[in-house]
Motif scaffolding. Sequence first.
Motif, PDB file in Angstrom:
ATOM      1  N   ARG A   1       0.363  -1.736   0.208  1.00  0.00           N
ATOM      2  CA  ARG A   1      -0.110   0.163   0.040  1.00  0.00           C
ATOM      3  C   ARG A   1       1.094   1.570  -0.168  1.00  0.00           C
ATOM      4  O   ARG A   1       1.816   1.529   0.887  1.00  0.00           O
ATOM      5  CB  ARG A   1      -0.785  -0.361   0.697  1.00  0.00           C
ATOM      6  CG  ARG A   1      -1.704  -1.841   1.053  1.00  0.00           C
ATOM      7  CD  ARG A   1      -2.622  -1.185   2.420  1.00  0.00           C
ATOM      8  NE  ARG A   1      -3.450   0.191   2.719  1.00  0.00           N
ATOM      9  CZ  ARG A   1      -4.281   0.929   3.794  1.00  0.00           C
ATOM     10  NH1 ARG A   1      -3.439   0.259   4.741  1.00  0.00           N
ATOM     11  NH2 ARG A   1      -5.124   1.675   3.318  1.00  0.00           N
ATOM     12  N   LEU A   2       0.192   2.279  -1.170  1.00  0.00           N
ATOM     13  CA  LEU A   2       0.617   3.535  -0.623  1.00  0.00           C
ATOM     14  C   LEU A   2       0.697   4.583   0.111  1.00  0.00           C
ATOM     15  O   LEU A   2      -0.867   4.856  -0.920  1.00  0.00           O
ATOM     16  CB  LEU A   2       1.251   4.493  -1.809  1.00  0.00           C
ATOM     17  CG  LEU A   2       2.677   2.567  -2.875  1.00  0.00           C
ATOM     18  CD1 LEU A   2       2.584   3.348  -4.304  1.00  0.00           C
ATOM     19  CD2 LEU A   2       3.810   2.552  -1.891  1.00  0.00           C
ATOM     20  N   LEU A   3       1.121   5.999   0.817  1.00  0.00           N
ATOM     21  CA  LEU A   3      -0.091   6.847   1.286  1.00  0.00           C
ATOM     22  C   LEU A   3       1.069   8.130   0.779  1.00  0.00           C
ATOM     23  O   LEU A   3       2.040   8.396  -0.221  1.00  0.00           O
ATOM     24  CB  LEU A   3       0.610   6.963   2.953  1.00  0.00           C
ATOM     25  CG  LEU A   3       0.091   7.841   3.114  1.00  0.00           C
ATOM     26  CD1 LEU A   3      -1.721   7.547   3.242  1.00  0.00           C
ATOM     27  CD2 LEU A   3       0.687   8.669   4.357  1.00  0.00           C
ATOM     28  N   PHE A   4      -0.397   8.686   0.232  1.00  0.00           N
ATOM     29  CA  PHE A   4       1.069   9.887  -0.439  1.00  0.00           C
ATOM     30  C   PHE A   4       0.141  11.287  -0.098  1.00  0.00           C
ATOM     31  O   PHE A   4      -1.004  11.470   1.024  1.00  0.00           O
ATOM     32  CB  PHE A   4      -0.061  10.639  -2.097  1.00  0.00           C
ATOM     33  CG  PHE A   4      -0.226   9.068  -2.934  1.00  0.00           C
ATOM     34  CD1 PHE A   4      -0.447   7.725  -3.081  1.00  0.00           C
ATOM     35  CD2 PHE A   4       1.159   9.420  -3.801  1.00  0.00           C
ATOM     36  CE1 PHE A   4       0.039   6.488  -3.768  1.00  0.00           C
ATOM     37  CE2 PHE A   4       1.314   8.292  -4.768  1.00  0.00           C
ATOM     38  CZ  PHE A   4       1.090   6.917  -4.784  1.00  0.00           C
ATOM     39  N   PHE A   5       1.110  12.164   0.616  1.00  0.00           N
ATOM     40  CA  PHE A   5       0.826  13.549   1.270  1.00  0.00           C
ATOM     41  C   PHE A   5       1.709  14.455   1.053  1.00  0.00           C
ATOM     42  O   PHE A   5       3.072  14.602   0.309  1.00  0.00           O
ATOM     43  CB  PHE A   5       0.866  13.194   2.641  1.00  0.00           C
ATOM     44  CG  PHE A   5       2.167  12.859   2.959  1.00  0.00           C
ATOM     45  CD1 PHE A   5       2.253  14.443   3.665  1.00  0.00           C
ATOM     46  CD2 PHE A   5       2.063  12.233   3.625  1.00  0.00           C
ATOM     47  CE1 PHE A   5       4.289  13.991   4.365  1.00  0.00           C
ATOM     48  CE2 PHE A   5       3.371  11.450   3.912  1.00  0.00           C
ATOM     49  CZ  PHE A   5       4.474  13.396   4.276  1.00  0.00           C
TER      50      PHE A   5
ATOM     51  N   LEU B   1       0.990   6.526   9.378  1.00  0.00           N
ATOM     52  CA  LEU B   1       1.988   5.618   8.248  1.00  0.00           C
ATOM     53  C   LEU B   1       3.060   3.811   8.049  1.00  0.00           C
ATOM     54  O   LEU B   1       3.199   3.927   7.572  1.00  0.00           O
ATOM     55  CB  LEU B   1       3.574   6.366   8.666  1.00  0.00           C
ATOM     56  CG  LEU B   1       3.922   7.881   8.366  1.00  0.00           C
ATOM     57  CD1 LEU B   1       5.419   8.682   9.010  1.00  0.00           C
ATOM     58  CD2 LEU B   1       3.785   8.774   6.707  1.00  0.00           C
ATOM     59  N   CYS B   2       2.663   3.543   9.510  1.00  0.00           N
ATOM     60  CA  CYS B   2       2.869   2.494   9.887  1.00  0.00           C
ATOM     61  C   CYS B   2       1.926   1.328   8.955  1.00  0.00           C
ATOM     62  O   CYS B   2       2.629   0.224   8.773  1.00  0.00           O
ATOM     63  CB  CYS B   2       2.310   2.015  11.465  1.00  0.00           C
ATOM     64  SG  CYS B   2       4.322   2.490  12.070  1.00  0.00           S
ATOM     65  N   GLU B   3       0.809   1.635   8.727  1.00  0.00           N
ATOM     66  CA  GLU B   3      -0.239   1.507   7.585  1.00  0.00           C
ATOM     67  C   GLU B   3       0.448   0.872   6.375  1.00  0.00           C
ATOM     68  O   GLU B   3      -0.418   0.329   5.497  1.00  0.00           O
ATOM     69  CB  GLU B   3      -1.679   1.682   7.659  1.00  0.00           C
ATOM     70  CG  GLU B   3      -2.319   1.627   9.008  1.00  0.00           C
ATOM     71  CD  GLU B   3      -3.253   2.149   9.081  1.00  0.00           C
ATOM     72  OE1 GLU B   3      -4.140   2.505   7.596  1.00  0.00           O
ATOM     73  OE2 GLU B   3      -3.713   2.640  10.173  1.00  0.00           O
ATOM     74  N   PHE B   4       1.351   1.760   6.193  1.00  0.00           N
ATOM     75  CA  PHE B   4       1.869   1.479   4.596  1.00  0.00           C
ATOM     76  C   PHE B   4       3.148   1.852   3.591  1.00  0.00           C
ATOM     77  O   PHE B   4       3.383   1.722   5.355  1.00  0.00           O
ATOM     78  CB  PHE B   4       1.345   2.995   3.864  1.00  0.00           C
ATOM     79  CG  PHE B   4       0.076   3.291   4.086  1.00  0.00           C
ATOM     80  CD1 PHE B   4      -0.523   3.301   2.677  1.00  0.00           C
ATOM     81  CD2 PHE B   4      -0.162   3.884   4.781  1.00  0.00           C
ATOM     82  CE1 PHE B   4      -1.852   3.559   2.781  1.00  0.00           C
ATOM     83  CE2 PHE B   4      -1.610   4.977   4.889  1.00  0.00           C
ATOM     84  CZ  PHE B   4      -2.642   3.983   3.732  1.00  0.00           C
ATOM     85  N   ASP B   5       3.646   0.738   2.860  1.00  0.00           N
ATOM     86  CA  ASP B   5       4.635   0.446   2.783  1.00  0.00           C
ATOM     87  C   ASP B   5       6.003   1.359   2.233  1.00  0.00           C
ATOM     88  O   ASP B   5       7.068   1.400   2.427  1.00  0.00           O
ATOM     89  CB  ASP B   5       4.958  -0.510   1.210  1.00  0.00           C
ATOM     90  CG  ASP B   5       3.733  -1.823   2.088  1.00  0.00           C
ATOM     91  OD1 ASP B   5       4.318  -2.874   3.193  1.00  0.00           O
ATOM     92  OD2 ASP B   5       2.799  -2.112   1.668  1.00  0.00           O
ATOM     93  N   GLY B   6       5.108   2.255   1.918  1.00  0.00           N
ATOM     94  CA  GLY B   6       5.727   2.832   0.645  1.00  0.00           C
ATOM     95  C   GLY B   6       5.133   4.604   1.052  1.00  0.00           C
ATOM     96  O   GLY B   6       3.822   4.876   0.947  1.00  0.00           O
ATOM     97  N   VAL B   7       6.141   5.789   0.804  1.00  0.00           N
ATOM     98  CA  VAL B   7       5.712   7.306   1.364  1.00  0.00           C
ATOM     99  C   VAL B   7       5.558   8.306  -0.084  1.00  0.00           C
ATOM    100  O   VAL B   7       6.738   7.215  -0.476  1.00  0.00           O
ATOM    101  CB  VAL B   7       5.351   7.687   2.167  1.00  0.00           C
ATOM    102  CG1 VAL B   7       4.650   8.407   2.952  1.00  0.00           C
ATOM    103  CG2 VAL B   7       5.570   6.605   3.410  1.00  0.00           C
ATOM    104  N   PHE B   8       5.205   8.680  -0.859  1.00  0.00           N
ATOM    105  CA  PHE B   8       5.211   9.555  -2.225  1.00  0.00           C
ATOM    106  C   PHE B   8       4.944  10.999  -0.779  1.00  0.00           C
ATOM    107  O   PHE B   8       3.843  10.778  -0.970  1.00  0.00           O
ATOM    108  CB  PHE B   8       3.998   9.462  -3.412  1.00  0.00           C
ATOM    109  CG  PHE B   8       4.326  10.340  -3.895  1.00  0.00           C
ATOM    110  CD1 PHE B   8       4.643  10.229  -5.278  1.00  0.00           C
ATOM    111  CD2 PHE B   8       4.161  12.001  -3.999  1.00  0.00           C
ATOM    112  CE1 PHE B   8       5.301  10.763  -6.443  1.00  0.00           C
ATOM    113  CE2 PHE B   8       3.927  12.300  -5.416  1.00  0.00           C
ATOM    114  CZ  PHE B   8       4.737  12.530  -6.200  1.00  0.00           C
ATOM    115  N   ILE B   9       5.669  11.880  -0.775  1.00  0.00           N
ATOM    116  CA  ILE B   9       5.397  13.048   0.088  1.00  0.00           C
ATOM    117  C   ILE B   9       6.088  14.405  -1.515  1.00  0.00           C
ATOM    118  O   ILE B   9       6.610  14.011  -2.067  1.00  0.00           O
ATOM    119  CB  ILE B   9       7.029  13.698   0.573  1.00  0.00           C
ATOM    120  CG1 ILE B   9       6.562  12.659   1.655  1.00  0.00           C
ATOM    121  CG2 ILE B   9       7.066  15.031   1.574  1.00  0.00           C
ATOM    122  CD1 ILE B   9       7.447  12.606   3.282  1.00  0.00           C
TER     123      ILE B   9
END
Length: 193
Positions: free
Chosen positions: A2-6, A68-76
Amino acid sequence: MRLLFFAGATREGSYNKKLARLGQHIAEANGIEAVFVDLRDYPMPIYDGDLEAREGPPERAREFKALLCEFDGVFIASPEYNSSVTPLLKNTLDWVSRVREKGETGLEVFKSRVFAISGASPGYYGAMRSLLTLRQILTIGLGALVIPEQIAVPRAMDAFDADGSLKDKAQQELCKSVVEALAVAARKFGKSG
Ligand SMILES: Cc1cc2nc3c(=O)[nH]c(=O)nc-3n(C[C@H](O)[C@H](O)[C@H](O)COP(=O)(O)O)c2cc1C
């Protein structure tokens, strides 16, 4: 995976929120579970050591770390203020780094997932200088793995189509390749990898 975007911005018409949302849409179009989150929903006071000693990190910092802990990758997507990152972004990262369970350094959340950085600005550098600083904060300060692929969008007020994509085909392709590279790295090195 899963990826997070912020974005490091809260402004309603923020170009960086647009860029983060574009990344999320690209990920979804590639069959990746992707979530966009607005830092407006995670307001935190400016870091203050006395406040921390009295009350510990604010609840929103705990919540954002848990997210954040719920995601494997983070896009800032990082705006540029006076050649650097926004106080909002730095403050958020600073507080999250202070949320520590017993025996933790606070950096585990950054060390165990992969990051991609991007930026947009009305200027000709497209927030490029904020990306240099953000890469330093994430890698040297927080021990995170940041992929080399990144995108800086200059003249941001003219860069986006009504549907949120980038008008310039090469820029749109670059954004795609950043999200794809993040997904590949997150599969390999993210928490589920
Ligand atoms: C305090 C401040 C400093 C800024 N400094 C820069 C800068 O160094 N370089 C730049 O390209 N834009 C700079 N800008 C303009 C921002 O890039 C512009 O406001 C941008 O729209 C902010 O990102 P957002 O659209 O995501 O909110 C600055 C804006 C502010 C408020």
